[in-house]
Design an enzyme around this catalytic site. Sequence first.
Site, mmCIF file in Angstrom:
data_model
loop_
_atom_site.group_PDB
_atom_site.id
_atom_site.type_symbol
_atom_site.label_atom_id
_atom_site.label_comp_id
_atom_site.label_asym_id
_atom_site.label_seq_id
_atom_site.Cartn_x
_atom_site.Cartn_y
_atom_site.Cartn_z
ATOM 1 N N ASP A 8 0.810 -1.357 -0.054
ATOM 2 C CA ASP A 8 0.010 -0.053 -0.041
ATOM 3 C C ASP A 8 0.840 1.355 -0.129
ATOM 4 O OD1 ASP A 8 -2.051 -1.927 0.360
ATOM 5 O OD2 ASP A 8 -2.968 -0.939 2.196
ATOM 6 N N ASP A 46 -4.368 -0.790 -1.978
ATOM 7 C CA ASP A 46 -5.600 -0.656 -1.346
ATOM 8 C C ASP A 46 -6.662 -0.146 -2.267
ATOM 9 O OD1 ASP A 46 -6.914 -1.347 1.198
ATOM 10 O OD2 ASP A 46 -7.045 0.938 1.713
ATOM 11 N N HIS A 48 -10.562 0.841 -3.046
ATOM 12 C CA HIS A 48 -11.861 1.234 -2.503
ATOM 13 C C HIS A 48 -12.959 1.614 -3.533
ATOM 14 C CE1 HIS A 48 -10.375 -0.488 1.520
ATOM 15 N NE2 HIS A 48 -9.872 0.749 1.633
ATOM 16 N N HIS A 80 -10.474 7.164 1.310
ATOM 17 C CA HIS A 80 -9.114 6.876 0.955
ATOM 18 C C HIS A 80 -8.818 5.886 -0.073
ATOM 19 C CE1 HIS A 80 -9.392 3.486 3.810
ATOM 20 N NE2 HIS A 80 -8.453 2.974 3.255
ATOM 21 N N LYS A 105 -6.995 -4.850 -3.345
ATOM 22 C CA LYS A 105 -7.773 -5.373 -2.182
ATOM 23 C C LYS A 105 -8.727 -4.276 -1.575
ATOM 24 C CE LYS A 105 -4.126 -3.937 1.115
ATOM 25 N NZ LYS A 105 -4.874 -3.094 1.919
ATOM 26 N N CYS A 150 -2.023 -2.964 7.541
ATOM 27 C CA CYS A 150 -1.764 -3.807 6.453
ATOM 28 C C CYS A 150 -0.684 -4.517 6.439
ATOM 29 C CB CYS A 150 -2.106 -2.815 5.075
ATOM 30 S SG CYS A 150 -3.733 -2.451 5.051
HETATM 31 C C1 VGL Z 1 -4.837 0.749 5.553
HETATM 32 C C2 VGL Z 1 -6.315 1.592 6.893
HETATM 33 C C3 VGL Z 1 -7.276 1.523 5.880
HETATM 34 C C4 VGL Z 1 -3.290 0.284 5.199
HETATM 35 C C5 VGL Z 1 -5.682 0.418 4.474
HETATM 36 O O1 VGL Z 1 -3.018 0.182 4.388
HETATM 37 O O2 VGL Z 1 -2.658 -0.020 6.463
HETATM 38 N N1 VGL Z 1 -5.189 1.217 6.681
HETATM 39 N N2 VGL Z 1 -6.920 0.970 4.990
HETATM 40 ZN ZN ZN Z 2 -8.393 1.064 3.151
#
Ligand code: VGL
Ligand code: ZN
Length: 213
Positions: A8, A46, A48, A80, A105, A150
């Site tokens: 990420d 990430d 979404h 995010h 993901k 993550c």
């Molecule tokens: C993450 C919070 C929400 C991460 C991803 O990459 O650690 N943290 N989504």
């Molecule tokens: Zn996230």
Amino acid sequence: MNALLIIDVQNDFCPGGTLAVNDGDQIIPIITKIRDRFDLVVATQDWHPAGHKSFASSHNKNVGEIIELGGQPQVLWPDHCVQNTPGAEFKKGLELKPGDKIIRKGMNPEVDSYSGFFDNNHVDATGLNEYLKSMGVTELFLAGLATDYCVKFTALDGIKLGYKVNVILEACKAVELKPGDAERAVAEMEAAGVRIIKQFLKPPTALYQPPLR
Ligand code: VGL
Ligand code: ZN
């Protein structure tokens, strides 16, 4: 076979992003320096949909509040890494190469997905395990964001799936919603059998040693 998993490293998790991790971008030169030492490289992203249920805005609640989602506690985050927005793009400077595998993901709007392997309910797989198995990978090295979310969840799933798992600590940064979260995440990973590498890069050697007198 080993693999470097870059977790990420996206605009929204770096300074200037909506869920910025302190100094999140500072791991990028380290990743660039070490990436070619590994047999293969995987980057997770990430990814979404707008209105994801992990977003505080989807519930008219405050960021950082904890709700129950699908029977599990869920921290509410700022919006995010929304698909096809600049915030979801890999941070500039993270040099991905043609052979690198990208694993997305967090696409199911109903469930969060911290781990690069499974959603938080351990129902849907991302394809990462199948990919690593097909390539003959047995050992993982993790770098990226965030140590206490993550990275941690990916490391713990890696252990459960039978991989030897290493976390390159200097190539990770933590969110630290609560002070101490990073330290607790490290302890939890170590207890589960993850090897925490505190110093992966050689310490700088002194070019000049003043004579002892
Ligand atoms: C993450 C919070 C929400 C991460 C991803 O990459 O650690 N943290 N989504
Ligand atoms: Zn996230």
